[in-house]
Design an enzyme around this catalytic site. Structure first.
Site, PDB file in Angstrom:
ATOM      1  N   GLU A  45       9.974   2.406   4.193  1.00 33.92           N
ATOM      2  CA  GLU A  45       9.381   1.843   2.983  1.00 33.92           C
ATOM      3  C   GLU A  45      10.458   1.593   1.926  1.00 33.92           C
ATOM      4  O   GLU A  45      11.341   2.426   1.700  1.00 33.92           O
ATOM      5  CB  GLU A  45       8.341   2.817   2.431  1.00 33.92           C
ATOM      6  N   LYS A 118      -0.014  -2.518  -0.310  1.00 27.59           N
ATOM      7  CA  LYS A 118      -0.410  -1.112  -0.170  1.00 27.59           C
ATOM      8  C   LYS A 118      -1.729  -0.830  -0.882  1.00 27.59           C
ATOM      9  O   LYS A 118      -1.879  -1.098  -2.073  1.00 27.59           O
ATOM     10  CB  LYS A 118       0.714  -0.233  -0.729  1.00 27.59           C
ATOM     11  N   CYS A 155       3.045   4.180   3.660  1.00 27.19           N
ATOM     12  CA  CYS A 155       3.190   5.527   3.117  1.00 27.19           C
ATOM     13  C   CYS A 155       1.854   6.191   2.786  1.00 27.19           C
ATOM     14  O   CYS A 155       1.161   6.627   3.696  1.00 27.19           O
ATOM     15  CB  CYS A 155       4.136   5.518   1.928  1.00 27.19           C
TER      16      CYS A 155
END
Length: 281
Positions: A45, A118, A155
């Site tokens: 990431e 995300k 993540c």
């Protein structure tokens, strides 16, 4: 004909404030992975810099780019085309007045297939992402690449079983998670590495699907990232991994037809009770 897919994840320490050095590091590892046959290669990431979300500093907004113009995306497109590999590229994205933590999916011919933003944005000591990123507005995505159908979470997404299930229901062959995770500044005794792995191993078991996670390593101004990048098979077993400090690649291959058969045999998707799941929403 057996459908085999060969995957790899990268792990390395990022140089502070040096976008092109970090792109070069990622590129070298991608070349290594391609040399040993990897077809889908996952960098960590936000690999363009140190993880900047430890604190709230307005100057970092200047490092964001439109997703199609980000230097990491442009360079990875060239490598993807030259080596015929798929690369999910994690970036800090600017879209007009809005900012996102995003992945651009680069196909094996170098085309950018689009962007995933995300969905789950954390906010806590050392991981103050809500200052920088809006919650993603793309929904979960599964990319039908030349090398297979890929679901990608970023993540904090990896802790949510709903995200993994959604991508599996959308037909993903693999789940990939680029990550930046390590020390918890508020509690030096807290080590989340094992539970980080276990959460994703659970996704592998419950969806009968391989899971690939790429993390960074190194001490970034006092915050140490713990690496331990890994690949879990569709049974949840870790079949390849790296330690807490090493730079390198982790790789594996999977027989997708055999996994499909196993998934059908377990019946997790057959036996779902969506009529009882209203409480989830």
């Amino acid at each position: 004909m057996i459908r085999t897919i060969r995957v790899a994840a990268l792990q390395f320490a990022m140089a502070k404030g040096d976008l092109y050095e970090n792109i070069a590091q990622a590129s070298a590892l991608i070349e290594q992975a391609a040399d040993v046959g990897a077809e889908i290669i996952l960098p960590p990431e936000l690999f363009s810099d140190h993880y900047f979300c430890k604190t709230q500093e307005e100057t970092h907004f200047a490092t964001a780019h439109r997703w199609a113009e980000h230097p990491a995306v442009v360079d990875m497109q060239k490598i993807a085309k030259a080596r015929a590999v798929v690369i999910p590229v994690s970036i800090f994205e600017k879209d007009g007045p809005e900012y996102f933590n995003s992945v651009v999916m680069i196909d094996a011919d170098g085309r950018a297939l689009g962007v995933y933003r995300k969905s789950h944005i954390p906010d806590g000591p050392g991981y103050q992402e809500k200052f920088y990123f809006r919650p993603g507005n793309t929904g979960f995505k599964v990319w039908d690449t030349q090398k297979g159908k890929i679901g990608v979470g970023i993540c904090w997404d990896q802790w949510f079983p709903e995200a993994a299930r959604a991508m599996a229901l959308m037909g993903a062959d693999l789940l990939l998670y680029p990550t930046a995770i390590g020390a918890e500044p508020q509690d030096e005794s807290l080590d989340t590495a094992a539970r980080w792995r276990r959460a994703m191993q659970g996704h592998a078991v419950s969806n009968v699907i391989p899971v690939i996670a790429a993390n960074r390593v190194g001490d970034e101004d006092g915050q140490v990232f713990y690496g331990t990048s890994f690949i879990a098979d569709h049974k949840g077993d870790i079949i390849a991994d790296l330690d807490r400090t090493e730079t390198g690649i982790v790789r594996a291959s999977f027989d997708l037809d055999a996994i499909d058969q196993d998934r059908a045999a377990w019946g997790f998707f057959r036996d779902r009770r969506t009529d009882l799941y209203d409480v989830l929403t």
